[in-house]
Design an enzyme around this catalytic site. Structure first.
Site, PDB file in Angstrom:
ATOM      1  N   THR A 131       0.876  -1.190   0.000  1.00 11.22           N
ATOM      2  CA  THR A 131       0.000   0.000   0.000  1.00 11.22           C
ATOM      3  C   THR A 131       0.906   1.229   0.000  1.00 11.22           C
ATOM      4  O   THR A 131       2.113   1.118   0.222  1.00 11.22           O
ATOM      5  CB  THR A 131      -0.878   0.057   1.280  1.00 11.22           C
ATOM      6  OG1 THR A 131       0.017   0.236   2.392  1.00 11.22           O
ATOM      7  CG2 THR A 131      -1.660  -1.230   1.471  1.00 11.22           C
ATOM      8  N   ASP A 132       0.310   2.417  -0.206  1.00 12.05           N
ATOM      9  CA  ASP A 132       1.144   3.636  -0.231  1.00 12.05           C
ATOM     10  C   ASP A 132       1.867   3.812   1.098  1.00 12.05           C
ATOM     11  O   ASP A 132       3.003   4.271   1.146  1.00 12.05           O
ATOM     12  CB  ASP A 132       0.269   4.864  -0.509  1.00 12.05           C
ATOM     13  CG  ASP A 132      -0.305   4.794  -1.924  1.00 12.05           C
ATOM     14  OD1 ASP A 132      -1.345   5.455  -2.187  1.00 12.05           O
ATOM     15  OD2 ASP A 132       0.262   4.019  -2.736  1.00 12.05           O
ATOM     16  N   CYS A 133       1.205   3.397   2.184  1.00 14.10           N
ATOM     17  CA  CYS A 133       1.813   3.607   3.502  1.00 14.10           C
ATOM     18  C   CYS A 133       2.688   2.429   3.925  1.00 14.10           C
ATOM     19  O   CYS A 133       3.555   2.563   4.764  1.00 14.10           O
ATOM     20  CB  CYS A 133       0.721   3.845   4.546  1.00 14.10           C
ATOM     21  SG  CYS A 133      -0.652   2.696   4.393  1.00 14.10           S
ATOM     22  N   TYR A 134       2.449   1.231   3.347  1.00 14.23           N
ATOM     23  CA  TYR A 134       3.247   0.031   3.683  1.00 14.23           C
ATOM     24  C   TYR A 134       3.729  -0.624   2.393  1.00 14.23           C
ATOM     25  O   TYR A 134       3.157  -1.605   1.923  1.00 14.23           O
ATOM     26  CB  TYR A 134       2.399  -0.959   4.477  1.00 14.23           C
ATOM     27  CG  TYR A 134       2.061  -0.515   5.887  1.00 14.23           C
ATOM     28  CD1 TYR A 134       0.754  -0.183   6.244  1.00 14.23           C
ATOM     29  CD2 TYR A 134       3.041  -0.444   6.868  1.00 14.23           C
ATOM     30  CE1 TYR A 134       0.443   0.210   7.545  1.00 14.23           C
ATOM     31  CE2 TYR A 134       2.748  -0.052   8.159  1.00 14.23           C
ATOM     32  CZ  TYR A 134       1.450   0.283   8.492  1.00 14.23           C
ATOM     33  OH  TYR A 134       1.149   0.687   9.776  1.00 14.23           O
TER      34      TYR A 134
END
Ligand code: SF4
Ligand code: SF4
Length: 449
Positions: free
Chosen positions: A131-134
């Protein structure tokens, strides 16, 4: 119910001043037989219980800490044993009965947990949903118990009050969670610690409840609820327990494998029973001869297996029972030796002022019943109610939880939040930009496509 003759606070005072009298449940059986419940109540302050048996419904919550780059773990293996990981990004629950991908049932979750307690290094493999954050997709690392932020043993069902005995009338050996059952009733296996077992010493849960401090795996733990399949009205009460793995000892937590069935874990639990009145003294004076259970025929693969005989723990522990006028050799799956060690260890800790009792914040139910699977009748498929609206943007007020997340995204000011945090929307302001299309976590906002 007899009125309480003494409080847990008074007992803790006696622990503090060294005047406390602590005996194991096996000793209490003798004392009550000699002095009666009233006499024993005046003599004894605390009775210690202990059990050490295969408790499949067990496992550990772990937090691995964030990797660099960070990862949202969707699949996790510890020494090739899968843990459940769809709990935020780096939390996972390792179940005791999960077998290894590569070593099958000979190595499972219970073995990984024992290895961690022994201070061994464990291989962590993880796959991530990018994901964008992970952004991280894959990870492999060697970890130890000291490297985990938290490792909390949290067992949904431990310490069965008593357990059914397993036998086999068929003509072939059966491999079960109760061990190997020889054909034609040649042997029988049983579990549970008899008169040392925690719940049989307080079957009405006058002292055991949520918040009761216990020994779990040799470390401090707590009762956090009645266990799953809790069935005290049928004589099969259970406990849900929790404790810090970092305080546990591998003498009281062991991985195990039942041939032909799968991996499991032996868990050692010790529960102190404060003798608050004569009723509790009487219960804690229970003997193996008083604890009866049924012999079930595992040749019949049904949840309602036929009962072949009713026996008590004194007979079971003698090594021989009678079933259909046949003498049948018995063997325990639990270890009475280690159960006794746990009861004595807890007694020593209390006597040495290293263990104080806690008052349960809520008693456990002594009336619950465990039912078999109860499917809903005529339950049709779940219907998704889609909201049809001629507006470009629609906010479904039934789904909205008024979190306010959407408010700043709409530059036209359609979403407004009042002083009491209520969110409203003013459709007349909508300029149909679609910016709010994918914001709402409750999916309360629908935008015409
Ligand atoms: S984001 Fe969704 S749930 Fe939150 S206030 Fe807006 S519409 Fe309601
Ligand atoms: S479509 Fe645009 S203007 Fe309309 S509510 Fe959503 S964000 Fe606001």
């Amino acid at each position: 119910m007899t009125t309480n003759e003494r409080t847990i606070q008074e007992i803790n005072e006696k622990i503090r001043d060294g005047s406390v009298c602590v005996v194991t449940a096996a000793q209490m059986t003798q004392i009550v037989a000699e002095m009666g419940p009233e006499g024993a109540m005046h003599e004894v302050d605390v009775v210690t219980t202990g059990t050490f048996g295969a408790m499949c419904s067990s496992g550990v919550w772990m937090n691995f800490g964030h990797a660099e780059p960070p990862m949202k773990m969707s699949k996790v293996w510890l020494n090739d044993v899968e843990a459940y990981s769809s709990v935020a990004s780096v939390d996972a629950y390792l179940g005791a009965t999960q077998p290894s991908r590569s070593r099958g049932i000979e190595y499972g979750g219970g073995h990984v947990i024992e290895d961690l307690i022994r201070g061994k290094t464990v291989n962590l493999q993880a796959e991530g949903t990018c994901t964008d954050c992970y952004p991280n997709r894959e990870l492999s690392a060697e970890i130890g118990l000291d490297g985990l932020n938290q490792a909390v043993m949290s067992n949904p069902r431990n310490c069965y009050e008593r357990y059914g005995v397993a036998a086999n009338s068929s003509t072939r050996s059966l491999y079960t969670y109760m061990g190997k059952l020889l054909p034609e009733l040649e042997n029988a296996t049983y579990s549970g610690a008899g008169e040392l077992s925690p719940i049989v010493n307080d079957p009405q849960f006058q002292t055991i409840g949520i918040g009761t401090r216990i020994l779990l795996g040799g470390g401090e733990g707590y009762v956090i609820g009645s266990g799953t399949q809790h069935n005290p009205s049928g004589g099969y009460g259970t406990l849900m327990v929790q404790g810090d793995l970092k305080k546990m000892n591998s003498s009281f937590i062991r991985g195990a494998t039942m041939t032909g069935y799968g991996p499991t874990m032996y868990v050692g639990v010790g529960v102190p029973i404060p003798i608050i009145n004569a009723d509790v003294a009487k219960s804690a004076g229970i003997s193996d001869a008083d604890i009866t259970t049924s012999v079930y025929d595992y040749a019949i693969p049904s949840r309602d297996r036929p009962v072949l005989a009713s026996v008590n723990y004194e007979e079971l522990k003698s090594g021989m029972i009678e079933v259909n006028r046949n003498e049948v050799r018995t063997s325990p799956l639990s270890s009475f030796k280690v159960a006794q060690e746990i009861a004595v260890y807890l007694k020593d800790l209390i006597t040495k002022k290293d263990f104080f009792l806690t008052e349960a914040v809520t008693p456990l139910s002594s009336k619950d019943i465990a039912y078999p699977l109860r499917p809903r009748k005529n339950a049709g498929p779940t219907t998704i109610v889609s909201v049809v609206s001629d507006q470009f943007m629609h906010r479904n007020a039934d789904l909205c939880i008024h979190c306010g997340l959407c408010v700043p995204y709409c530059k036209a000011g359609v979403f407004q939040q009042d002083s009491d945090w209520t969110v409203r929307d003013d459709q007349s302001l909508c300029v149909e930009c679609g910016e709010c299309r994918d914001i709402c976590p409750q999916r309360a906002i629908t935008v015409r496509s």
